[in-house]
Design an enzyme around this catalytic site. Structure first.
Site, PDB file in Angstrom:
ATOM      1  N   GLY A 125      12.457   6.462  -1.967  1.00 43.34           N
ATOM      2  CA  GLY A 125      12.968   6.904  -0.436  1.00 43.34           C
ATOM      3  C   GLY A 125      12.360   6.066   0.538  1.00 43.34           C
ATOM      4  N   LEU A 165       6.438   3.886 -14.116  1.00 39.60           N
ATOM      5  CA  LEU A 165       6.061   2.442 -13.429  1.00 39.60           C
ATOM      6  C   LEU A 165       6.436   1.415 -14.573  1.00 39.60           C
ATOM      7  CD1 LEU A 165       2.859   2.956 -11.403  1.00 39.60           C
ATOM      8  CD2 LEU A 165       5.207   2.722 -10.620  1.00 39.60           C
ATOM      9  N   HIS A 183     -10.689 -18.540   2.867  1.00 41.22           N
ATOM     10  CA  HIS A 183     -10.370 -18.291   4.223  1.00 41.22           C
ATOM     11  C   HIS A 183      -9.375 -19.289   4.918  1.00 41.22           C
ATOM     12  CE1 HIS A 183     -11.157 -17.244   8.504  1.00 41.22           C
ATOM     13  NE2 HIS A 183     -11.206 -18.647   8.733  1.00 41.22           N
TER      14      HIS A 183
END
Ligand code: FAD
Length: 468
Positions: free
Chosen positions: A187, A321, A446
């Protein structure tokens, strides 16, 4: 009559993956699918088309709202070509389902198109579209018949105005006001698609929070962000009536104070869950037990009460799933081949593909409290990451729950950009029973969103987050 080592009924992610693994293990394998395309719910009307529409609508929203910020000016108005968006979604589905045909071919799996039903415990009748029936024999049979959308007893899905996810993936127009009954994964994903495309969207949820099976911090964050995006939520509302008059859908509900609430829209998406599907399977002919709720009953080896018949995926207990169905497909193939496979159901991740995404693995804080496990929490906000600032995706966090005494990671819960991908790091860590400090001491590139995992792990270790 053709004879096989294994026959699989249903070609969703459970069935087709089981077929590939059976073939890899040297078994003569057949797969039976009642629809003309392979891939089941996931590829045809589930995971793949919903993600295609989520991605397309995300691009549209970016063009509409965020391009300017990045210094991109588009001359003229940005227009939505909804027909093309739906066509593209179908192209994506077609490419994926064709891919399964290729895989069946490559692995020499025989594909039968038609409704499979048990003749007895070692024979399957296949009723083809031309009315003819063919029977095949198999030493082992795997039931992988999946699930169908569930509804509420008083709702009549007319597939035009009162719809399920299947129709919501192929609408002809963008709704003006879509009322979504059920604030679960499906939904919210489809609600967000149509909100981005310009619909007013109201989510009516019975529980006091959306995505109620996930960690409550995730429910809170996603509610906050989706409200900012313009989605309305009616929580603790029990829908008791849905009716259609012409192009209008009327919904009535009771709020938590038992007050009557009514609203109208032009579409109502019923997304209250899914139910296992065994219609037409004639499981009784083989003596296979089906529970009162329509689930095929299985033991820990995914074996039914009939020794040579197994069941996997949405039609058995557990999370509905695709990746859970796939693991079970491999598990059963290896079990039949005499191996001793293993699935840790605690480590099946759960994901909501809204933006920001939501992803979880292991125990929630609520579950740990209930089990009276002593735990510590390390949480890090996405907002503090350089990567988030660069992209502009500032919402969300990573939260790591670790055992208070041993520091073992017990649960990881995330909201944010690309966390559907980040959750795999948590699965790997937990599979190897990592401590929070183990994660904290590993180098994370990073600038990446993954740095939030390291920082949350540092926070869980000794409140040592570096950028908090
Ligand atoms: P299914 O995929 O349902 O396949 C069963 C197949 O069996 C079907 O093709 C059916 O036609 C066939 N069949 C049934 N009975 C017979 C018979 N008697 N004879 C022959 N064939 C038969 N899961 C995720 O993990 N990630 C997601 O992002 C995700 N998004 C979703 C979005 C939506 C809108 C929906 C509806 C579901 C989503 N899911 C998602 C759930 C996922 O689709 C299911 O968990 C998965 O498809 C289950 O796989 P399965 O193999 O058990 O069954």
């Amino acid at each position: 009559m053709n004879s096989y080592d294994v026959a699989i009924i249903g070609s969703g992610p459970g069935g087709y993956v089981a077929a590939i693994r059976c073939a890899q293990l040297g078994m003569k394998t057949a797969i039976i699918e009642k629809y003309p395309t392979l891939g089941g719910t996931c590829l045809n009307v589930g995971c793949i088309p919903s993600k295609a529409l989520l991605d397309s609508s995300h691009h549209y929203e970016d063009a509409l709202k965020h391009f300017k910020d990045h210094g991109i000016d588009i001359p003229g108005d940005i227009k939505l070509n909804f027909k093309r968006m739906i066509e593209r979604k179908q192209d994506v589905v077609d490419q994926n389902t064709k891919g399964i045909v290729y895989l069946m071919d490559k692995n020499k799996v025989d594909v039968y198109e038609g409704l499979g039903s048990f003749k007895d415990a070692t024979h399957v009748n296949i009723k083809k579209n031309d009315g003819k029936t063919e029977t095949i024999e198999a030493k082992n049979i795997i039931i992988a018949t999946g699930s169908k959308p569930a509804s509420l007893p008083f709702i009549k899905i007319d597939k035009k105005r009162i719809i399920t996810s299947t129709e919501a993936l192929s609408l002809k127009e963008v709704p003006k006001h879509m009322i979504v009954i059920g604030g679960g994964v499906i939904g919210l994903e489809l609600g967000q698609v149509y909100r981005r495309l310009g619909a007013e969207v109201t989510v009516v949820e019975y529980m006091d929070r959306i995505i109620p099976t996930m960690d409550s911090a995730q429910s809170k964050e996603l509610t906050k962000v989706m409200k900012k995006q313009g989605v309305k939520f009616l929580l603790s509302h029990k829908v008791n009536g849905v009716s259609v008059k012409g192009k209008e859908v009327a919904i009535t509900a009771k709020d938590k104070n038992d007050k009557d609430v009514s609203l109208t829209g032009d579409y109502c998406l019923v997304s209250v869950g899914r139910k296992p599907f065994t219609d037409g399977l004639a499981a009784d002919k083989a003596g296979v037990k089906i529970s009162e709720r329509g689930m095929v009953e299985v033991n820990d080896h995914l074996q039914t009460n009939i020794k040579n018949i197994y069941a996997i995926g949405d039609v058995v207990r557990g999370a509905m799933l695709a990746h859970k169905a796939e693991e079970e497909g491999v598990f059963v193939a290896e079990t039949i081949a005499g191996q001793k496979p293993h699935i840790d159901y605690n480590l099946i991740p759960g994901v909501v593909y809204t933006w920001p995404e939501v992803a979880s693995v292991g125990k929630t804080e609520e579950a740990l409290k209930e089990a009276k496990v002593e735990y510590k929490v390390g949480q890090f906000s996405m907002r503090a990451l350089g990567r988030s600032r660069a992209s502009g995706d500032m919402d969300g966090f990573v939260k790591i729950l670790a055992d208070k005494k041993t520091d073992e990671v017990l649960g990881v819960h995330m909201v944010g950009a690309r966390v559907a991908d980040l959750i795999s790091e948590a699965v790997v860590a937990m599979e190897f029973r990592a401590s929070a400090e183990d994660i904290a001491r590993m180098s994370h590139a990073h600038p990446t969103y993954a740095e939030a995992v390291k920082e949350a792990a540092l926070a869980a270790t000794e409140n040592r987050a570096l950028h908090a």
